[in-house]
Design an enzyme around this catalytic site. Structure first.
Site, mmCIF file in Angstrom:
data_model
loop_
_atom_site.group_PDB
_atom_site.id
_atom_site.type_symbol
_atom_site.label_atom_id
_atom_site.label_comp_id
_atom_site.label_asym_id
_atom_site.label_seq_id
_atom_site.Cartn_x
_atom_site.Cartn_y
_atom_site.Cartn_z
ATOM 1 N N TYR A 152 -24.610 21.238 -52.270
ATOM 2 C CA TYR A 152 -24.046 21.258 -53.342
ATOM 3 C C TYR A 152 -23.302 22.662 -53.134
ATOM 4 C CZ TYR A 152 -22.017 21.583 -58.045
ATOM 5 O OH TYR A 152 -21.319 22.130 -59.484
ATOM 6 N N ASP A 245 -24.392 29.215 -48.139
ATOM 7 C CA ASP A 245 -24.350 29.096 -49.682
ATOM 8 C C ASP A 245 -25.647 29.464 -50.157
ATOM 9 O OD1 ASP A 245 -24.150 28.812 -52.245
ATOM 10 O OD2 ASP A 245 -23.026 26.950 -52.041
ATOM 11 N N LYS A 273 -26.877 32.927 -59.223
ATOM 12 C CA LYS A 273 -28.228 32.593 -59.916
ATOM 13 C C LYS A 273 -28.985 33.861 -60.160
ATOM 14 C CE LYS A 273 -27.712 27.701 -59.661
ATOM 15 N NZ LYS A 273 -27.124 26.862 -58.453
#
Ligand SMILES: *Cc1c(COP(=O)(O)O)cnc(C)c1O
Length: 437
Positions: A152, A245, A273
């Site tokens: 994702y 990523d 995050k």
């Protein structure tokens, strides 16, 4: 902390709030996985968090392994982060002008990831990954991207192709609304399938090969030895950029992230995050010559009204300051203990089970293992996961409400919390194996 499992108070108040929420938000939520479609039942509504614990609207306390889906590496509401945000707030909540804290956070990131020579802050990982795609296409003059099934990279059009996270949890096909012409430019292959990557990269000129260096959004899946180094070689031989990523893995799978863990340097990296410590911060960065192509020094446009927001920068800085190498190493020790404890419980109960961790990120499948691809993850026993999830919740342990999401640890999860968690999850797994919640 006692080792008596607190009585579950039910979730009537949470359910009442969710009834109201469903009238206002699709599914009652502002991000799909929160709606519990992956496990069934009603989500609890969070009201407070401190350290390893999150409380719901009915007064139930949970040892939390969701941790806001990764950012809270120091646990909920650490004093140092609260103080930093409060201090920053006194001076104003947003300027839309350069501030020194932005430079400090970029410096703190580069100190641990020296290959992030230049960065640009954004407010979400989606924006970071989307901007990387644009930059990679601009730099290479190529249009195709290669990603991996179950990975994702946020919800930009280019990445909603065989995506992980909520897309995987809900078992959705590639998203309607993404123009075919655009979806065709995103090629996919199975994670850990280096031969497929090699074949595609030699056939199609790729702007970038993007991956989660350890997958968290298709469940927890680790790269096989040589996979990431192989991607670096193929990217170099074919003129593609290699993009990590690290929105989830950054400052979790190693003190310095994937480059430190695997000894491979990407051209560009997305972060998020942890670097925001629970406030909306993400970033992309990498080689100076590539990043100089971003406006205003270059022609590739990307901007953000709240990018580099001072409260968010303050939270990120305090989080990075608290996450010293010693603290990181301590979290990893507790994560290893937890994962081994879970394996022992499953082995004792004779349940097909595989669990693993990379630094402070961990996960498990009800599957013999090993799980190397998203297709293998989908063969795990999801029905048993659902029972286990609800059994854990009733016993005061909050796991991600999906068989296809990673779990996290924080510095607030010490030996006592881990011991208590294993005690509760032992009972939860026994219940699940007996077909009960
Ligand atoms: C969470 C995540 C994103 C998206 O970040 P948002 O801030 O939710 O937009 C992108 N990539 C990975 C690997 C993620 O884990």
């Amino acid at each position: 902390m006692t080792s008596r499992i607190p009585p579950y108070q039910g979730n009537t108040r949470s359910a009442a709030i969710m009834d109201r929420a469903r009238r206002r938000f699709p599914g009652g939520v502002n991000s799909p996985v929160r709606a519990y479609r992956g496990v069934g039942g009603e989500p609890f509504v969070a009201v407070r968090g401190k350290g390893a614990t999150v409380w719901d609207a009915d007064g139930n306390a949970y040892l939390d392994y969701v941790l806001s889906w990764g950012p809270l590496v120091l646990g909920h509401a650490p004093d140092s982060v609260l103080e930093a945000v409060q201090r920053a707030m006194q001076d104003g909540t947003s300027f839309g002008m350069p501030t020194e804290r932005e430079v400090e956070l970029a410096d703190a990131i580069a100190a641990r990831m020296p290959h992030l020579e230049m960065v640009r802050f954004t407010s979400s990982g989606t924006e970071a990954a989307m901007s990387i795609a644009r930059l990679a296409r601009a730099v290479t003059g190529r249009e195709h991207l290669l990603k991996f099934e179950g990975c994702y990279h946020g919800h930009a059009d280019a990445f909603l192709v065989r995506a992980g996270s909520g897309v995987a949890t809900l078992g959705l096909p590639d998203s309607p609304g993404v123009p075919d012409a655009l979806a065709k430019l995103t090629l996919t292959c199975a994670y850990n399938d280096l031969e497929a990557v090699e074949r595609i990269a030699r056939e199609v000129p790729l702007a970038a090969i993007l991956l989660e260096p350890v997958v968290g959004n298709g469940g927890f899946i680790e790269p096989e030895p040589g996979f990431i180094a192989g991607l670096r070689r193929i990217a170099d031989e074919t003129g593609a950029l290699l993009v990590f990523d690290e929105v989830m893995t950054g400052f979790r799978i190693a003190f310095g992230g994937a480059a430190e863990r695997f000894g491979v340097t990407p051209d560009l990296t997305a972060l998020g995050k942890v670097i925001g410590g629970g406030l909306p911060v993400a970033a992309y960065g990498g080689r100076q010559d590539l990043m100089a192509r971003i406006a205003p020094t270059g022609p590739v446009y990307q901007a953000g009204t709240l990018s580099g927001n001072p409260l968010a920068m303050a939270a990120g800085l305090a989080t990075m300051a608290g996450l010293t190498r010693e603290v990181h190493d301590g979290i990893v020790v507790q994560t290893a203990t937890l994962v081994q404890g879970l394996r022992d419980i499953a082995a004792r109960l004779g349940v097909p089970f595989t669990a693993s961790h990379a630094g402070s990120m961990w996960g498990f499948f009800f599957h013999e293992g090993p799980v190397r691809t998203f297709a293998e993850a989908q063969q795990s026993n999801v029905a048993l996961f659902k029972l286990f999830f609800h059994a854990a919740r009733r016993r005061g342990v909050s796991l991600a409400p999906s068989a296809f999401e990673a779990a996290f640890m924080s510095s607030a999860h010490g030996p006592q919390e881990v011991g208590e968690t294993l005690h509760r999850l032992d009972e939860a797994m026994q219940a699940a194996v007996n077909g009960q919640e």
